[in-house]
Design a protein around this motif. Structure first.
Motif, PDB file in Angstrom:
ATOM      1  N   PHE A  29      36.558  80.152  57.094  1.00 47.66           N
ATOM      2  CA  PHE A  29      36.152  79.476  58.330  1.00 47.66           C
ATOM      3  C   PHE A  29      37.269  79.529  59.370  1.00 47.66           C
ATOM      4  O   PHE A  29      37.016  79.733  60.565  1.00 47.66           O
ATOM      5  N   HIS A  30      38.516  79.362  58.922  1.00 55.52           N
ATOM      6  CA  HIS A  30      39.648  79.391  59.857  1.00 55.52           C
ATOM      7  C   HIS A  30      39.835  80.784  60.455  1.00 55.52           C
ATOM      8  O   HIS A  30      40.003  80.927  61.673  1.00 55.52           O
ATOM      9  N   ARG A  31      39.787  81.819  59.606  1.00 54.30           N
ATOM     10  CA  ARG A  31      39.996  83.179  60.097  1.00 54.30           C
ATOM     11  C   ARG A  31      38.911  83.597  61.078  1.00 54.30           C
ATOM     12  O   ARG A  31      39.176  84.264  62.081  1.00 54.30           O
ATOM     13  N   ASP A  32      37.660  83.230  60.779  1.00 51.51           N
ATOM     14  CA  ASP A  32      36.532  83.667  61.604  1.00 51.51           C
ATOM     15  C   ASP A  32      36.141  82.651  62.665  1.00 51.51           C
ATOM     16  O   ASP A  32      35.124  82.815  63.343  1.00 51.51           O
ATOM     17  N   GLN A 129      26.607  71.142  67.419  1.00 56.17           N
ATOM     18  CA  GLN A 129      27.031  72.509  67.712  1.00 56.17           C
ATOM     19  C   GLN A 129      27.885  73.124  66.611  1.00 56.17           C
ATOM     20  O   GLN A 129      28.801  73.909  66.886  1.00 56.17           O
ATOM     21  N   THR A 130      27.600  72.798  65.350  1.00 54.56           N
ATOM     22  CA  THR A 130      28.300  73.453  64.251  1.00 54.56           C
ATOM     23  C   THR A 130      27.589  74.764  63.897  1.00 54.56           C
ATOM     24  O   THR A 130      26.401  74.937  64.181  1.00 54.56           O
ATOM     25  N   ASP A 131      28.323  75.673  63.256  1.00 54.72           N
ATOM     26  CA  ASP A 131      27.775  76.988  62.916  1.00 54.72           C
ATOM     27  C   ASP A 131      27.019  76.982  61.590  1.00 54.72           C
ATOM     28  O   ASP A 131      26.096  77.768  61.398  1.00 54.72           O
ATOM     29  N   LEU A 132      27.437  76.120  60.680  1.00 54.22           N
ATOM     30  CA  LEU A 132      26.775  76.018  59.375  1.00 54.22           C
ATOM     31  C   LEU A 132      27.113  74.682  58.744  1.00 54.22           C
ATOM     32  O   LEU A 132      28.038  73.986  59.164  1.00 54.22           O
ATOM     33  N   ILE A 286      29.785  87.998  53.333  1.00 54.20           N
ATOM     34  CA  ILE A 286      28.494  87.313  53.244  1.00 54.20           C
ATOM     35  C   ILE A 286      28.371  86.277  54.358  1.00 54.20           C
ATOM     36  O   ILE A 286      27.341  86.194  55.048  1.00 54.20           O
ATOM     37  N   ILE A 287      29.429  85.505  54.565  1.00 52.24           N
ATOM     38  CA  ILE A 287      29.421  84.498  55.625  1.00 52.24           C
ATOM     39  C   ILE A 287      29.344  85.166  56.996  1.00 52.24           C
ATOM     40  O   ILE A 287      28.615  84.707  57.894  1.00 52.24           O
ATOM     41  N   GLU A 288      30.057  86.253  57.171  1.00 50.27           N
ATOM     42  CA  GLU A 288      30.019  86.946  58.463  1.00 50.27           C
ATOM     43  C   GLU A 288      28.637  87.492  58.780  1.00 50.27           C
ATOM     44  O   GLU A 288      28.183  87.447  59.931  1.00 50.27           O
ATOM     45  N   ARG A 289      27.916  87.980  57.769  1.00 51.87           N
ATOM     46  CA  ARG A 289      26.536  88.434  58.012  1.00 51.87           C
ATOM     47  C   ARG A 289      25.640  87.253  58.363  1.00 51.87           C
ATOM     48  O   ARG A 289      24.718  87.398  59.194  1.00 51.87           O
ATOM     49  N   MET A 290      25.870  86.099  57.747  1.00 44.86           N
ATOM     50  CA  MET A 290      25.087  84.911  58.105  1.00 44.86           C
ATOM     51  C   MET A 290      25.330  84.520  59.564  1.00 44.86           C
ATOM     52  O   MET A 290      24.402  84.139  60.281  1.00 44.86           O
TER      53      MET A 290
END
Length: 296
Positions: A29-32, A129-132, A286-290
């Motif tokens: 989460f921190h990196r992306d 406004q959270t991403d997940l 996997i998270i990046e594709r989500m």
């Protein structure tokens, strides 16, 4: 399930090692630069610490069993409501269970309350406004006759040491951090076992990925083990329920994680010391594709 408001659930019992997976996700989460609504499973217990002790004592008098693993001590309905509402609208209600005096002090300063360790904070809105949504706890994929929490989860991750190792970890943790005697801890394990079998174990058939640590030293009698096997005295079996769905690139993973190998067509084995690295390498794409799917 929701592409716009995805839900990631990490599930595993007390002492299983879910904290390691949580840390891997925090790094991702921190990196992306992903904003996650973090939900702690303990916050959906039905009773605070004092009330739970009283309920357990009353149940014992009636020759009944109650544990934090089962529905009698949890609000699966509220957990399902949160997952449903978040998946539909990116909203919901959360609270915190205060494990220690330090946690109580931090939340009291934030909320202007006078709560103590073992109590819950008031319910509040999940940040907007959270991403997940990221859940870590006992019941991320729980299914009962009344509640179907698992159907709302987009990515389920199980943390499942073999049971003897899980018991060793729990005995050492509860003794060192909470001051419980070995006899009291064993009593807790035995009391919880029916609920563990009925409510915890079935979740690991629903997870998308399981990380199972297997020691390479003798753990045949976990109740007399003096030490917890170290990561370097272990292997980690990583099982993918549907590799095609997750677009798992096994040749790439094997090339990136030294000394790893395939044990079955959907399972790979990595050295225990590389567990954290393996989690990040596997989970980040996997998270990046989500996150990309949210933009469609």
């Amino acid at each position: 399930m929701s592409k716009k408001h995805p839900i990631v659930a990490v599930t595993g019992s007390s002492g299983a090692g879910t904290t390691t997976v949580k840390r891997a996700f925090e790094h991702i989460f921190h990196r992306d630069k992903i904003s996650a609504a973090v939900i702690e499973g303990d916050s959906f217990h039905r009773y605070d610490r004092v009330t739970m002790k009283a309920e357990m004592a009353q149940a014992a008098k009636e020759n009944k069993n109650i544990s934090h693993f089962g529905p009698e001590a949890n609000r699966f309905d509220l957990l399902e409501d949160l997952f449903r509402n978040y998946g539909e609208n990116g909203t919901g209600k959360k609270r915190y269970y205060l494990h220690s005096d330090e946690e109580a002090a931090a939340h009291n300063a934030r909320l202007g309350t006078e709560l103590k360790a073992g109590q819950f904070t008031p319910w509040e809105d999940v940040p907007s406004q959270t991403d997940l949504l990221f859940y870590e706890g006992l019941h991320g994929l729980i299914v009962t006759e009344e509640n179907q929490v698992a159907q709302h989860v987009d990515l389920g991750v199980g943390v499942v040491p073999i049971v003897n190792l899980e018991w060793i970890q729990k005995i050492h943790r509860d003794n060192a951090e909470r001051g419980y005697s070995a006899e009291a801890i064993v009593d807790t394990i035995m009391r919880r076992m029916p609920d563990y079998i009925r409510y915890i174990t079935p979740q690991f058939s629903l997870t998308d990925i399981n990380f199972q640590r297997v020691p390479t030293v003798d753990t045949s009698n976990p109740f007399i083990a003096r030490d917890i096997p170290t990561p370097d005295e272990s292997f980690v079996i990583i099982r993918f329920r549907n590799p095609q769905k997750l677009e798992v690139d096994f040749p790439y993973l094997l090339s990136m994680i030294h000394d790893s190998f395939m044990s079955r067509r959907n399972s790979m084995v990595v050295p225990g010391g590389k567990m954290g690295m393996a989690m990040e390498i596997i989970l980040q794409p996997i998270i990046e594709r989500m996150m990309e799917a949210r933009k469609v």
